[in-house]
Design a protein around this motif. Structure first.
Motif, PDB file in Angstrom:
ATOM      1  N   ASN A  37       0.814  -1.207   0.000  1.00 27.32           N
ATOM      2  CA  ASN A  37       0.000   0.000   0.000  1.00 27.32           C
ATOM      3  C   ASN A  37       0.852   1.264   0.000  1.00 27.32           C
ATOM      4  OD1 ASN A  37      -2.407  -1.440   0.011  1.00 27.32           O
ATOM      5  ND2 ASN A  37      -2.484  -1.538   2.236  1.00 27.32           N
ATOM      6  N   ALA A  38       1.955   1.237   0.756  1.00 26.89           N
ATOM      7  CA  ALA A  38       2.806   2.423   0.829  1.00 26.89           C
ATOM      8  C   ALA A  38       3.431   2.734  -0.526  1.00 26.89           C
ATOM      9  CB  ALA A  38       3.895   2.227   1.875  1.00 26.89           C
ATOM     10  N   LEU A  39       3.894   1.699  -1.215  1.00 23.89           N
ATOM     11  CA  LEU A  39       4.513   1.915  -2.519  1.00 23.89           C
ATOM     12  C   LEU A  39       3.466   2.286  -3.559  1.00 23.89           C
ATOM     13  CD1 LEU A  39       7.100   2.014  -4.066  1.00 23.89           C
ATOM     14  CD2 LEU A  39       7.051  -0.472  -4.324  1.00 23.89           C
ATOM     15  N   GLU A  40       2.298   1.692  -3.471  1.00 23.22           N
ATOM     16  CA  GLU A  40       1.196   2.077  -4.358  1.00 23.22           C
ATOM     17  C   GLU A  40       0.878   3.564  -4.189  1.00 23.22           C
ATOM     18  OE1 GLU A  40      -0.970   0.410  -6.528  1.00 23.22           O
ATOM     19  OE2 GLU A  40       0.369  -1.327  -6.526  1.00 23.22           O
ATOM     20  N   TYR A  41       0.835   3.980  -2.947  1.00 25.05           N
ATOM     21  CA  TYR A  41       0.526   5.383  -2.664  1.00 25.05           C
ATOM     22  C   TYR A  41       1.629   6.296  -3.179  1.00 25.05           C
ATOM     23  CZ  TYR A  41      -0.957   9.544  -0.095  1.00 25.05           C
ATOM     24  OH  TYR A  41      -1.381  10.813   0.227  1.00 25.05           O
ATOM     25  N   ALA A  42       2.872   5.901  -2.962  1.00 22.25           N
ATOM     26  CA  ALA A  42       3.996   6.719  -3.416  1.00 22.25           C
ATOM     27  C   ALA A  42       4.037   6.832  -4.929  1.00 22.25           C
ATOM     28  CB  ALA A  42       5.313   6.126  -2.897  1.00 22.25           C
ATOM     29  N   LEU A  43       3.676   5.767  -5.618  1.00 24.32           N
ATOM     30  CA  LEU A  43       3.762   5.732  -7.076  1.00 24.32           C
ATOM     31  C   LEU A  43       2.598   6.434  -7.760  1.00 24.32           C
ATOM     32  CD1 LEU A  43       4.927   2.043  -7.631  1.00 24.32           C
ATOM     33  CD2 LEU A  43       6.192   4.082  -8.353  1.00 24.32           C
ATOM     34  N   HIS A  44       1.401   6.257  -7.217  1.00 22.49           N
ATOM     35  CA  HIS A  44       0.213   6.614  -7.978  1.00 22.49           C
ATOM     36  C   HIS A  44      -0.598   7.778  -7.419  1.00 22.49           C
ATOM     37  CE1 HIS A  44       1.135   3.059 -10.216  1.00 22.49           C
ATOM     38  NE2 HIS A  44       0.884   2.246  -9.197  1.00 22.49           N
ATOM     39  N   GLN A  45      -0.195   8.341  -6.309  1.00 20.60           N
ATOM     40  CA  GLN A  45      -0.892   9.494  -5.758  1.00 20.60           C
ATOM     41  C   GLN A  45       0.035  10.712  -5.805  1.00 20.60           C
ATOM     42  OE1 GLN A  45      -4.131   9.349  -4.947  1.00 20.60           O
ATOM     43  NE2 GLN A  45      -4.129   7.171  -5.492  1.00 20.60           N
ATOM     44  N   SER A  46      -0.523  11.869  -5.580  1.00 12.19           N
ATOM     45  CA  SER A  46       0.291  13.094  -5.625  1.00 12.19           C
ATOM     46  C   SER A  46      -0.159  14.092  -4.557  1.00 12.19           C
ATOM     47  CB  SER A  46       0.201  13.736  -7.010  1.00 12.19           C
ATOM     48  OG  SER A  46      -1.156  14.037  -7.341  1.00 12.19           O
ATOM     49  N   LEU A  97       8.928  11.260  -3.258  1.00  9.41           N
ATOM     50  CA  LEU A  97       9.316  12.633  -3.598  1.00  9.41           C
ATOM     51  C   LEU A  97       9.214  12.907  -5.095  1.00  9.41           C
ATOM     52  CD1 LEU A  97      12.398  13.111  -1.226  1.00  9.41           C
ATOM     53  CD2 LEU A  97      10.097  14.057  -0.967  1.00  9.41           C
ATOM     54  N   ARG A  98       9.264  11.868  -5.894  1.00 11.84           N
ATOM     55  CA  ARG A  98       9.097  12.055  -7.335  1.00 11.84           C
ATOM     56  C   ARG A  98       7.661  12.416  -7.689  1.00 11.84           C
ATOM     57  NH1 ARG A  98       9.773   6.868 -11.129  1.00 11.84           N
ATOM     58  NH2 ARG A  98       7.898   6.336  -9.923  1.00 11.84           N
ATOM     59  N   SER A  99       6.698  11.843  -6.972  1.00  8.93           N
ATOM     60  CA  SER A  99       5.288  11.994  -7.345  1.00  8.93           C
ATOM     61  C   SER A  99       4.534  13.012  -6.503  1.00  8.93           C
ATOM     62  CB  SER A  99       4.576  10.636  -7.240  1.00  8.93           C
ATOM     63  OG  SER A  99       5.230   9.663  -8.027  1.00  8.93           O
ATOM     64  N   HIS A 100       5.049  13.346  -5.337  1.00 11.57           N
ATOM     65  CA  HIS A 100       4.323  14.186  -4.398  1.00 11.57           C
ATOM     66  C   HIS A 100       5.069  15.506  -4.160  1.00 11.57           C
ATOM     67  CE1 HIS A 100       1.670  10.853  -2.756  1.00 11.57           C
ATOM     68  NE2 HIS A 100       2.583  10.176  -3.431  1.00 11.57           N
ATOM     69  N   PRO A 101       4.341  16.540  -3.826  1.00 12.26           N
ATOM     70  CA  PRO A 101       5.015  17.773  -3.373  1.00 12.26           C
ATOM     71  C   PRO A 101       5.853  17.468  -2.140  1.00 12.26           C
ATOM     72  CG  PRO A 101       2.680  18.176  -3.814  1.00 12.26           C
ATOM     73  CD  PRO A 101       2.866  16.692  -3.875  1.00 12.26           C
ATOM     74  N   LYS A 102       6.961  18.148  -2.014  1.00 12.21           N
ATOM     75  CA  LYS A 102       7.874  17.844  -0.900  1.00 12.21           C
ATOM     76  C   LYS A 102       7.220  18.205   0.440  1.00 12.21           C
ATOM     77  CE  LYS A 102      10.263  22.311  -0.857  1.00 12.21           C
ATOM     78  NZ  LYS A 102      11.559  23.006  -0.983  1.00 12.21           N
TER      79      LYS A 102
END
Length: 334
Positions: A37-46, A97-102
């Motif tokens: 779930n954590a990696l899914e969130y990191a990859l596909h959410q922003s 950090l690639r997909s989300h605002p810092k």
């Protein structure tokens, strides 16, 4: 004699095949569809969060974002995977950090048992579906052949599929001890990575190994921790180290625990990184609550030696939030 051996082998194979099929079906139904779930969130959410916690089960079980938010007045998220080491933590942070605002603050789990950079994880095959992402692969493959070598990957997948050990078979049948926790009076979208365990201390929890063990910690593991700090500072993110509490009777099991934590403290001091260290915070961990557990005494804040239950997590989260407030309005690390 040869005929006897042949007969035994045939009977063994005949018995083995349905057994493997049976356990494989159980695992396919209950485990193989599992996503990180954590990696899914990191990859596909922003989404944007002010405070992000990254780490292992001792983050996702111990840090309640609802309490962090209520005390700090900011928005937090827990980004963690059970059994995650420093290699995977670095990958997960960078993918986020690639997909989300810092975020304003990145809280990095620095448990003494995360600094291994070789050897497989118990959930290592869960990362395989994500290796096609170049960033995920680039952070994982240099350290472990289980990620970089296709033959080794195939073998690991096969072992996972058939559930070759009693431990794996037990996991397939064991009910999930966790539940998704939502703050009161909110909808399900308020879930933010927190996976508490509501179970109280039991007699089974009172039996850790008494054999002394040495934690595997590689120099490269500490180097990766420094790289995570450098990444945060390059992006004007305040890095914070976090060590959450464990039951005091677990402290005597590992022979080099203090040495590893001294390395973490040295890195924190040299890089001017705040360290939220709760190793001496024993939440209701006295004999009354843990060794003499009975049907008449069902209050505890741990559910095993390494993990707090939801009661303990809420108490610890108050401490963490209060200490984080010291850095909320800082423009530079102390």
């Amino acid at each position: 004699m040869k005929r006897l051996i042949y007969t035994i082998l045939v009977v063994f194979i005949i018995a083995l095949i349905p057994s493997l099929l049976y356990w494989s079906c159980i695992r396919l139904n209950l485990r193989s569809v599992k996503k990180l779930n954590a990696l899914e969130y990191a990859l596909h959410q922003s989404n944007r969060h002010d405070i992000v916690f990254v780490g292992s089960s001792r983050v996702i079980r111990h840090v309640n974002p609802f309490i962090i938010d209520s005390v700090t007045g900011l928005d937090s998220y827990v980004l963690g995977v059970n059994g995650m080491g420093i290699v995977e933590s670095n990958m997960l942070m960078n993918v986020y950090l690639r997909s989300h605002p810092k975020p304003r603050i990145m809280v990095i789990n620095t448990d003494y048992n995360i600094f291994f950079t070789d050897g497989p994880l118990f959930n290592i095959t869960d990362y395989y579906p994500y290796l096609e992402d170049t960033l995920v692969y680039s952070y994982l493959s240099p350290y472990k052949s289980e990620y970089s070598n296709s033959i080794v990957r195939s073998w690991m997948i096969f072992l996972r599929l058939i559930g070759t050990t009693d431990y794996e078979r037990g996991l397939a049948l064991m009910p999930d001890l966790t539940r998704i926790w939502y703050p009161p009076n909110t909808n399900k979208k308020s879930y933010k990575g927190f996976l508490p365990v509501d179970h109280l201390w039991t007699r089974a929890s009172n039996s850790p190994t008494t054999q002394k063990q040495k934690v595997i910690a590689r120099e490269m593991g500490f180097t990766i921790l420094k790289e995570m700090v450098a990444t945060c500072k390059q992006k004007d993110i305040i890095p914070v180290f976090l060590y959450t509490t464990q039951h005091q009777k677990a402290d005597s099991i590992f022979t080099n625990q203090k040495d590893i934590m001294n390395r973490v403290k040295h890195i924190a001091d040299s890089l001017q990184v705040p360290l939220l260290n709760y190793e001496d915070l024993y939440i209701r961990s006295d004999e009354k609550y843990f060794i003499r557990y009975s049907m008449f005494n069902k209050t505890s804040d741990f559910f095993n030696y390494s993990h707090l239950n939801s009661l303990g997590a809420n108490v610890l989260s108050q401490y963490i939030a209060t200490d984080l407030n010291k850095y909320i309005h800082s423009t530079t690390t102390p």
